[in-house]
Design an enzyme around this catalytic site. Structure first.
Site, PDB file in Angstrom:
ATOM      1  N   LYS A  50       8.035  -6.036   4.681  1.00  0.00           N
ATOM      2  CA  LYS A  50       6.947  -5.671   3.762  1.00  0.00           C
ATOM      3  C   LYS A  50       7.470  -5.659   2.329  1.00  0.00           C
ATOM      4  O   LYS A  50       6.839  -6.194   1.421  1.00  0.00           O
ATOM      5  CB  LYS A  50       6.380  -4.288   4.139  1.00  0.00           C
ATOM      6  CG  LYS A  50       5.569  -4.338   5.430  1.00  0.00           C
ATOM      7  CD  LYS A  50       5.317  -2.974   6.052  1.00  0.00           C
ATOM      8  CE  LYS A  50       4.718  -3.155   7.445  1.00  0.00           C
ATOM      9  NZ  LYS A  50       4.608  -1.951   8.235  1.00  0.00           N
ATOM     10  N   GLN A  94       4.684   4.396   7.999  1.00  0.00           N
ATOM     11  CA  GLN A  94       5.275   3.521   9.018  1.00  0.00           C
ATOM     12  C   GLN A  94       5.377   4.284  10.346  1.00  0.00           C
ATOM     13  O   GLN A  94       5.974   5.354  10.413  1.00  0.00           O
ATOM     14  CB  GLN A  94       6.667   3.055   8.545  1.00  0.00           C
ATOM     15  CG  GLN A  94       7.345   2.061   9.470  1.00  0.00           C
ATOM     16  CD  GLN A  94       6.630   0.716   9.522  1.00  0.00           C
ATOM     17  OE1 GLN A  94       6.154   0.198   8.522  1.00  0.00           O
ATOM     18  NE2 GLN A  94       6.542   0.150  10.716  1.00  0.00           N
ATOM     19  N   ASP A 117      -3.468   0.543   6.071  1.00  0.00           N
ATOM     20  CA  ASP A 117      -3.156   0.235   7.474  1.00  0.00           C
ATOM     21  C   ASP A 117      -4.409   0.376   8.342  1.00  0.00           C
ATOM     22  O   ASP A 117      -4.375   0.084   9.540  1.00  0.00           O
ATOM     23  CB  ASP A 117      -2.052   1.183   7.968  1.00  0.00           C
ATOM     24  CG  ASP A 117      -1.009   0.445   8.801  1.00  0.00           C
ATOM     25  OD1 ASP A 117      -1.120  -0.786   8.933  1.00  0.00           O
ATOM     26  OD2 ASP A 117      -0.098   1.109   9.326  1.00  0.00           O
TER      27      ASP A 117
END
Ligand code: NAP
Length: 279
Positions: A50, A94, A117
């Site tokens: 990322k 994450q 997300d």
């Protein structure tokens, strides 16, 4: 045919870079913040991917690397500050987190409009009601591949294997919203093959190498292999690609498939949030 996902991503990266440059001309630099509270080595690799793609596209990226003693409240208080910070367009936690942390509480503390997300209940609910919202990255990436290939979804049978909130459920709803008739299979499904054989579009997100063999795939179908399995030092998907590639019209490879579009989708989400601050 094995889909050239690298090329799909390469072309979309060029367009995304242009959008980011355009935003910068207008005084906005899209910014992603990643919260990393994990000791999972695979997650470290995902975060570095990322970070690298942000650098390529020109998106600013900041990371909070938190140690094992961090509490749920400490993380939510970081998130609340980021929610208020107008220079931040995307917040990503994450997963998986350290075991002692309350994942739901942390994800729900993210401002849904910065939830790049797409895992906040508000965004999942918007997807369920077929309303505009932030779509989680892997399902969005799968739709990018399907659309780029020109595969018609409307009226087709789509079978999704795996019912996680991260992949299976959202991709099933995206396909449903696109007009497909969907079947959502999981570990309790009886006679999986009976279902997969009917699939014009088959999405497999389980995490079991070679779960889908050639005899389970319909001739001329589109097969999207989401799985990531490490077998004898090699990364493979959930589908027996070599055997299936002569039966399916399209099959995505692993590695070099859905994983690439997942990262791209994240940066597309960040850029879309940043674009909204122009209006
Ligand atoms: P997950 O949360 O573990 O979910 C796996 C799903 O597979 C569950 O719904 C489970 O059913 C189902 N399942 C397990 N065994 C099965 C079987 N024998 N037949 C049918 N269904 C079965 O996993 P996930 O997060 O969705 O990820 C799935 C895979 O995709 C993993 O390999 C992961 O590493 C990979 N992944 C890749 C990307 C990418 O960007 N490429 C992104 C995310 C995930 P139950 O619900 O009944 O337990």
């Amino acid at each position: 045919m094995i889909v050239d996902v690298k090329n799909i991503v390469k072309e979309r990266k060029i367009k995304l870079k242009e959008k980011v440059e355009n935003l910068k001309v207008n005084g906005i630099t899209p910014k992603l913040v990643v919260i990393f509270a994990s000791d999972d080595p695979a997650s470290e690799i995902y975060v570095s991917k990322k970070r690298n793609m942000c650098g390529e596209i020109g998106i600013e990226e900041e990371e909070f690397l938190l140690d094992k003693n961090v509490t749920t409240d400490e993380i939510t208080s970081i998130i609340h500050k980021l929610n208020e910070d107008v220079s931040v367009h995307g917040i990503l936690v994450q997963l998986p987190l350290y075991k002692h942390l309350n994942e739901n509480k942390i994800l729900e503390s993210i401002d849904p409009y910065k939830d790049v997300d797409g895992l906040h209940p508000l965004n999942l609910g918007r997807l369920l009601s077929n309303k505009e919202g932030l779509i989680s990255c892997t399902p969005r990436g799968i739709m990018t591949i399907i659309n780029d290939l020109g595969v018609d979804i409307n009226g087709k049978n789509a079978v999704v294997v795996g019912r996680s909130v991260l992949v299976g459920k959202p991709i099933a709803h995206l396909l449903l919203n696109g007009g497909a008739t969907i079947t959502l299979c999981h570990s309790k499904t009886n006679n999986l093959k009976e279902h997969t054989l009917k699939a014009d579009i088959l999405v497999v997100a389980v995490g079991k190498a070679k779960l889908i063999t050639a005899d389970m795939v319909k001739e001329g179908s589109t097969v999207i292999d989401v799985g990531i399995n490490r077998i004898e030092g090699k990364i493979v998907g959930d589908v027996d690609t070599e055997a299936v590639k002569d039966i399916a019209k399209f099959i995505t490879p692993v590695p070099g498939g859905v994983g690439l579009t997942t990262v791209l989708s994240l940066l597309e989400n960040v850029t879309e949030v940043a674009s909204k601050s122009l209006k």
